[in-house]
Structures are given as C-alpha cells and as structure tokens.
Write an enzyme that holds these catalytic residues in place. Structure first.
Site, PDB file in Angstrom:
ATOM      1  N   ASP A  15      36.957  31.786  39.969  1.00 16.34           N
ATOM      2  CA  ASP A  15      37.639  32.942  40.550  1.00 16.34           C
ATOM      3  C   ASP A  15      36.899  34.237  40.209  1.00 16.34           C
ATOM      4  OD1 ASP A  15      40.143  34.093  41.827  1.00 16.34           O
ATOM      5  OD2 ASP A  15      40.207  35.080  39.866  1.00 16.34           O
ATOM      6  N   GLU A  36      33.604  32.363  43.722  1.00 11.13           N
ATOM      7  CA  GLU A  36      34.172  33.298  44.693  1.00 11.13           C
ATOM      8  C   GLU A  36      33.481  34.649  44.483  1.00 11.13           C
ATOM      9  OE1 GLU A  36      38.462  35.342  45.848  1.00 11.13           O
ATOM     10  OE2 GLU A  36      37.812  35.088  43.788  1.00 11.13           O
ATOM     11  N   ASP A  69      44.048  33.617  49.992  1.00 12.25           N
ATOM     12  CA  ASP A  69      44.038  35.078  50.014  1.00 12.25           C
ATOM     13  C   ASP A  69      43.986  35.626  51.434  1.00 12.25           C
ATOM     14  OD1 ASP A  69      44.104  35.706  47.244  1.00 12.25           O
ATOM     15  OD2 ASP A  69      42.007  35.146  47.067  1.00 12.25           O
TER      16      ASP A  69
END
Length: 877
Positions: free
Chosen positions: A656, A681, A764
C-alpha cells in the site's frame, strides 16, 4: 497583465485528419499554439499594385479595399463538427397467430435514419450458452446473406408508417411448431458501422419455453446502442407483453410488443472563418470571427508575442461581452447576426503580437477545436511573406517534434519567463491563493517536462517477448514476479468489512475463482486497524480484523491453496497508527510486539513530531509516516513479514502507498521474504496542462519505473499510467492515445511489461468510494485491452461478480488458451480517433472502439469474443 507559460505536448502520429466529434467533457483550459497545423498555416500574401490585397483561404477569395496601408495577413475558413442527440425508437413485436399461409411472424423495426441490417442467428431446444446457428432457409427473409457459419444479415426494408414517418423493418416468418427455440440478433447501421445491442450483448426473442423475469423479452430495461447511441434511461416503457398473464409461461409464446426509446448522436457540419487585417499606420491588427452556428457561441482565446512559447491575455480594452477566465484566457461572446445566419465579432489588437490561439465554446460540455488535428486553432497576426519570399516563418510555440534541441530551447525559455514572473511577484508579496496555486502547477509541469526530456527512460524498449509452451513448468524469473501467466483477482471491495465474516464469504468463492482462471487473489489488509477497511494499521501482530479472525484468515488461505490459487497479503508499511501519546499529547508511541517510539516516525511529517530522518517519499498525512531508514524499523518489519508468510501462508504482497518510501527498502523486504508475487501501489497524478491530459505521459510512467528499479525488480507496480490513458481514450474517443511516439503501449507495460500490473478498477477508484471510476458502460473495452495485452492483468471483485462475469471469463479463457503472458509480443496495428487494434503473439487480434476493423492477410482469423465496441480474433490452428 498576466503571463502564463504554455507547453506543446508531443503530437501523436496516429491522430486522424478529422475528429469524429467534439470532446466528451468541458475543455476548461486556455488555448495553446500547436505545431501540427497544415490547413491552419499562415497564408502567404503579396501586395498588389492597385492597393487591393487578396488572401487565398481554401476556395474563397477575400478582397479588401484599402489605401495601400492595410493588408490582409490571414484569412481562413475552418470546418467544424457539432454533435446533437436525436430521440428515436426501436420497436419489435411477435404475431403468434398464424396468417393465411399458416405462418407466425416476428417484426423488428427502427425509425432511426440510416441503412439498417439485422445481424441474427438462432438457437435450438436443448442448447446452452450464447452460441448462434444460422437460421434454417425456410425462415430467412429475402435478401439475407450468410455471415461465416453462425449468422446471417438481412436488410431492413424502408416504408412510411401510419404517421408518415419513415420506418425500417424486417419480418421473419416461422411455423408455430418450429424447432427454433429463440431468435438472437443485433442491429447494424451499414453506413456508420454502429451496432445496437442489449447491454453489450444480444437481443433474444424466445419462440417457446419458459419466460421468466429478467429475460430480455419482457424485461423492463433499456438497451445499449453503440457507438454514440445510448438508452434514454435505465428503464424503457414497454407495453404489456402478455395481457392478464402472471408468472412464467411454458407454452408457445403469445403476441407481444416492445418499444425502446433510444438516443442517437448525429453530427452537423459548420464552419468558423477568421480574417486578420494589418494596418501599418495605426500599428493595429483587425481580427474578425464569423461562424454559421446560431445561438450563444464563445471564443476562448489568448495571444502570443514574439517567438517564444509564452502567451498572455492582452491588456484592456477587451471586446464587448468579454470576461477573463481564471487569469489564463479571455472568453468573448459572439454577437448574433440579425438575419439569423450565425454570429460574429471583430476587435483590434496591437501589432506586436505574433499570434492568436482559440477554441469555440457552445456550452459547458461542448468545445469545438481544429478538426485537422483535434487541437486548438492558431492564427498568425503578422505578415509572413512579402514580394514572393518563400521563407517559412517561425510561429509562436512551434518546434519540430523530433528535434530535442528545439524542445530544450523552448523549455529553457519557459523557465526563464517563469523565474522573471516569480521575481516580480516576490516584490509584490502577493497573497492570492489562486495565483500561488498556478505558480506551483507551472513549476510541477516544467519539472515533469524537463524530467522527460533530459532523462531518457531507464527501460528504452519493450522487453523481448518470451514464448513458453508449458506455464506449469515455469519458475519465476526472480522473486516477486510470478510465472508470467498470472491473472489477479482483487478479492474485496470498500464495503467488504461490514459483514464481519468476509474471509468466510470469500472462501466460498475460491473454487469458482479458480475455475475462471485466476491464479492469484489479493486479500484485504489483515491487521488490527483504526479504520474498518484496514488501511490505518495499529497492532501489526493482531490479525483479528473487521474481515474476520486470524483462524478464519488462515483457513481462507488454505482453501485457496487447495484450489490452486495463491494469496497476496495487503501490507500497509508506509504508516502506522500509534497506541499512546507522547508528553506533548501527540500520538507517536507504538505498543505491542513492535513497540517503537517517535524515532520510528519521519522528521518531516508535520503532524506527528517524529525524531527520525526525513521521509524518502511522499507523506500520508492521516497517520504517522514510518522512517524506513532506521535499522530497528526494517528489522522488525522483515520479521513481521516473515511471520506472516509462515503463520498465515501468504504467497506474496500488495504494498500500500508505495510512493511513500524508497523502493530500495522494498528490495530489502522482498529479499527477506522471497514472495512468489509482489506489486506496489505507486500512485501519483498523470501529466495535465490546465485540465487537459497530455498525450506524452513518459514522465509519469518513468516515476513508476524508477520505483520498480529501486526494488531491483523484486516487485512490480500497478500500471496507473495505462488506467489513466484508457480513461481519456474511451471517454473522448481518442484511441490514438493508446500508442506512444515509438508505437508501443503508452503505459508501464510499454516499457517494462513483466512488472506492470494492469487494472481498470479497484476498491479506491470504484466500489462505493468512486474516486476515479472507469467510464461507465465501457468496462469490457478496458478488460478487452488488459486481458489481451502483456503485463499482469488484475480484475476487480465487483466486476467479476456482476453481469460482466461471463464476458470477462471468456476473455480470461482466451488469454489462458493462447498462452498470453506478461512478456508477450505486441504489434499495434491501429491507433486512431475511434479505433485501436493490436496483434499479440501472432495468434491473437483485438480491437476496441466504434471504428471498423477486420483482419486481413494470409492468416485465417476466427472470432473468439465480441461485445460492446470490442472484438477478439484467434488464429485458426
């Protein structure tokens, strides 16, 4: 006077000579001079002896009488194309009672103007799936033509209906006891190639059998019509299909009638003419605009001075009905002609300006630009040739696309202008927030442009393709990259935590996901967290979360392993929520087995008073950012990750907020845990120039590639570049964006495909957050792209468990059958306004977009899958 520096993005080679329509969203940016202008090039002017100057503009000549002191320096009539939606309808009905010949009939009609074909086939009793067969000869209407071996095409006949309107329809007659179970069809407009479909698939009219709610027949829902045609609403108003009857029917179908309202986009041709007259005595230039478009028309414009790339708003007085747009451009409302033939405006400009750039604005969503290249109009304001001179002028902002020295000269000029502007504003102690934001945006843009010019890509070309016959026998090239044949499923969405039993629910789908062809499932963050979604971790060794207990998580991993699917853990390493406050009341003291103090927090995080070193990336401001340069921090994180691998059974990691810390630390973590697959990410903004996405996104993908390089290739990264470009290409029918200047895919997969994890949606961007949702109704085009291309595709949970599942599964099956993998060879065949086509591994062809494309050449190509604006072919064996 406010000066704003403008960039000239590289112009795609595949831009067609004419746009198929106006932009799909408001073009809220100031106009820019562009290099690619052929028809808009300055017209050469010769002074005539009699004091009359004639400037040639297309086929028209514009004489201007003058004393000899004025001269027409430019005159041009530019074509425009405006889109307008027209409401029509498409009825279909079944007459079940036999006529005099003993025949029942189906009537399918359309009152949309055009030349229509019914593309149709049949299915028989006992057949399953969506495959078509050619209808038996006795039910084929006259004029039907076989299409391959599965369908025929029948032209719709044209005749006026009872109201006098033109109606196109076709009749299919059949015996009441026909063995045909259903008619399957789509409509095709022969002239434009537009397809009318039902939610991206086929219409189906059952001729016998059970009718249930949800069947396309009688289901109260609209139809999807492509391209440029869409349902008026989610529900079409239908007449009662079977009066008085409720529940399913098991007898031969009765008469019914359905009518679908549709909206069709039609394009209307217009023009705008521009003339510039120069007067040497007054040192002014008269600029005249005229367009045949009626109603409110605004020109959105600015001027250029000298031979720099800088343009500006001219000083007052401005033309009547003019307002300043965000200190970046002027917007002038044209005055409507009294005879209703159009609108016009004229005004004077100082002769020291070299050019004018503009676009036309009709409303908040309609902006008309140069059909020649899809960009802004550029108008020279000074004479470029006298007495037969053949030297071409240097137009403001122009540079040769392949001349890097010209690029650097223009960039240096931009930087100088910006520095001068900053210096002058420094003395004024300006506090204007908008002005400050503009300056910061300009600095960021110049930095990105300099980055892309002066630093060539680390990965200069696409990786060499690799052909592997047996994917099962392939070992990872190195830790974190998988076999190359991976297909990832994100196994949750933003709401998954709410049940409290997500691990159990996901486990029930393991067998199904495996059968669909997924090799990896990405599971949600497993740790104790301040936020229920798991992205604000606290005690990393506490694996009882809102998704379930640690025991349920371990059982979930075991279930997926039993079904041959590997599992990624979502590791949030950038930040961590503290359990305790320091003496100042700041939450930066951590508990549990990883009981760090404020030395673990970066020093430049202003909210949490860290005593560590400065951050090696961007800060996440909602929680303390961890300082990975500290030895004790890295030691504890590696120990925790190894424990997760052993205790839970994770096969790899999704990392992340990877842009928050240096990729070199990731390398350390990956070497310590040796994951089968890992992906970071690394998410930041693409390159835009005042709201308009740039064609060249090399600087963006370079930043992602740099991060992957820092990990020494031990982890890949989500290809955010590709997602962003797909958004713009599909939303605005600008498929030329899908090929970079070297003819390669424009995202990370064009430079380093084995490390590019492609996707169109995640928790998201989609789900209930919807921060950057993929264009609605175009998801299958996105999947047709990523599931046929190199890179490692990832499919979102909400999509695979939706009406898209069957179509996605078909594409996955094709990818597996044809052994498409992350390093597959790709050759882009078309990248045009409304069409993209590519060949992969020489055994697969694909196309997306409304444009027409069919395979040619010696290879026998067979259609493997098709739907709304996409089609896949495979080479016959």
């Amino acid at each position: 006077m406010s000066a704003v520096s403008w960039s000239i993005p590289a112009i795609p080679r595949a831009i067609p000579p004419a746009r198929s329509g106006p932009p799909g969203e408001a073009f809220l940016v100031a106009a820019r001079p562009r290099a690619a202008r052929s028809r808009a090039a300055p017209r050469r002017v010769r002074l005539a002896r009699g004091g009359v100057v004639v400037a040639h503009a297309g086929a028209a000549e514009v004489p201007v009488a003058d004393s000899g002191e004025a001269a027409v320096v430019f005159s041009e009539k530019f074509p425009l194309r405006r889109c307008q939606t027209v409401t029509s309808s498409m009825p279909r009905r079944v007459e079940a009672e036999p006529d005099a010949d003993g025949k029942c009939k189906i009537v399918i009609g359309c009152d949309v103007e055009g030349k229509w074909l019914l593309h149709w086939g049949v299915s028989y009793h006992g057949e399953t799936g969506s495959e078509w067969d050619q209808p038996p000869s006795e039910i084929r209407p006259p004029g039907s033509v076989p299409i391959k071996d599965s369908a025929i095409e029948t032209p719709l006949e044209t005749s006026p209906n009872s109201e006098g309107h033109i109606l196109h329809e076709v009749q299919i007659k059949f015996d009441k006891d026909t063995p045909v179970a259903a008619i399957n069809f789509v409509l095709k407009e022969e002239g434009t190639g537009a397809w009318f479909q039902h939610k991206g698939g086929d219409f189906r009219i059952p001729l016998s059998g059970s009718l249930k709610d949800g069947d396309p027949l009688g289901a109260k829902q609209g139809i999807d019509v492509y391209p440029g045609v869409k349902p008026e609403g989610s529900n079409a108003q239908l007449k009662e299909a079977v009066p008085g009857e409720k529940g399913p029917s098991t007898k031969c179908i009765s008469e019914f009638y359905e009518e679908y309202p549709i909206l069709k986009s039609e394009y209307f041709e217009h023009f705008v003419s521009v003339a510039v007259t120069e007067n040497s005595e007054t040192d002014k230039s008269l600029v005249e605009f005229y367009t045949d478009i009626t109603g409110d028309v605004i020109i959105h414009w600015g001027v250029c001075k000298g031979n720099t790339m800088t343009w500006e708003i001219p000083p007052e007085p401005h033309p009547p009905n003019t307002k300043i747009f965000r200190q970046k451009a002027l917007q002038t409302l044209l005055e409507q002609k009294t005879d209703g033939t159009g609108s016009a405006v004229s005004f004077l400009l100082d002769a020291d300006y070299s050019g004018l750039v503009f676009v036309l604005k009709l409303n908040e969503h309609t902006w008309l630009r140069n059909l020649e290249n899809g960009f802004d109009f550029y108008i020279p304001l000074t004479r470029v040739e006298q007495f037969g001179s053949t030297q071409e002028p240097h137009r403001a902002g122009e540079h040769k696309l392949d001349d890097k020295s010209a690029q650097t000269d223009g960039l240096i000029s931009d930087i100088r202008n910006l520095v001068v502007g900053l210096s002058s504003r420094r003395g004024q102690r300006a506090k204007n927030k908008v002005l400050q934001e503009d300056i910061l945006q300009e600095i960021e843009r110049l930095a990105a442009e300099a980055y892309s010019i002066f630093r060539s890509p680390t990965i200069d070309a696409i990786e060499d393709p690799v052909y592997i016959d047996d994917p099962e026998s392939v070992k990872p090239a190195c830790s974190g990259t998988g076999s190359g044949f991976e297909i990832v499923c994100q196994g949750f969405n933003w709401e998954s935590h709410k049940s409290g039993k997500w691990y159990v629910e996901l486990g029930t789908k393991a067998k199904e996901l495996s059968s669909l062809g997924f090799t990896i499932v990405w599971s949600p963050p497993p740790t104790d967290s301040v936020s229920p979604e798991g992205y604000m971790p606290r005690d990393l060794y506490n694996l009882n979360s809102r998704y379930g207990t640690m025991a349920e998580l371990k059982q979930l991993v075991d279930i997926f392993h039993e079904n041959g699917v590997k599992v990624l853990g979502d590791a949030v390493l950038n930040h961590r929520c503290a359990q305790f406050q320091n003496q100042n009341g700041i939450w930066n003291i951590f508990g549990g087995r990883m009981n760090w103090d404020d030395r673990a927090v970066v020093a430049d995080d202003p909210h949490f008073q860290g005593r560590g070193n400065k951050s090696s990336g961007d800060n996440f401001h909602a929680a303390p950012n961890i300082d990975h340069s500290q030895d004790f921090v890295r030691t504890d994180i590696k120990e925790w990750l190894r424990w997760m691998r052993k205790e839970v059974g994770y096969d790899g990691w999704r990392l992340d907020f990877a842009r928050g810390f240096w990729g070199g630390y990731v390398k350390d973590y990956m070497e310590a845990t040796e994951p089968y697959f890992a992906v970071g990410e690394y998410w930041d903004s693409l390159s835009y120039t005042y709201g308009e996405m740039d064609y060249n996104q090399d600087a963006h993908r370079q930043r992602i590639v740099d991060w992957i390089n820092a990990t020494n290739g031990t982890a890949g990264a989500f290809d955010v570049t590709t997602k962003g470009i797909l958004h713009m290409a599909l939303e605005r029918s600008e498929y030329w964006r899908l090929s970079d200047e070297k003819g390669k895919p424009p995202g990370v997969l064009g430079w380093w495909p084995s490390r590019a994890v492609t996707f169109i949606e995640n928790h998201d961007t989609g789900s209930t957050q919807g921060h950057w949702r993929f264009p609605y109704g175009m998801e299958m085009q996105g999947y047709a792209y990523i599931l046929t291309h190199p890179g490692t595709p990832a499919v979102f949970y909400d999509h695979i468990f939706s009406h898209l599942q069957q179509d996605i599964a078909k594409l996955m099956s094709i990818r597996c059958r044809l052994k498409i993998q992350c390093r597959s060879k790709i050759k882009i065949l078309k990248a045009e306004q409304n069409l993209y086509a590519a060949e992969i591994n020489e055994n697969l062809l694909m196309k997306i977009g409304a444009g027409h494309f069919e395979p040619t050449g010696p290879v026998n190509w067979i259609v493997a899958a098709e739907g709304h604006d996409y089609k896949i072919w495979e080479a016959a064996s």
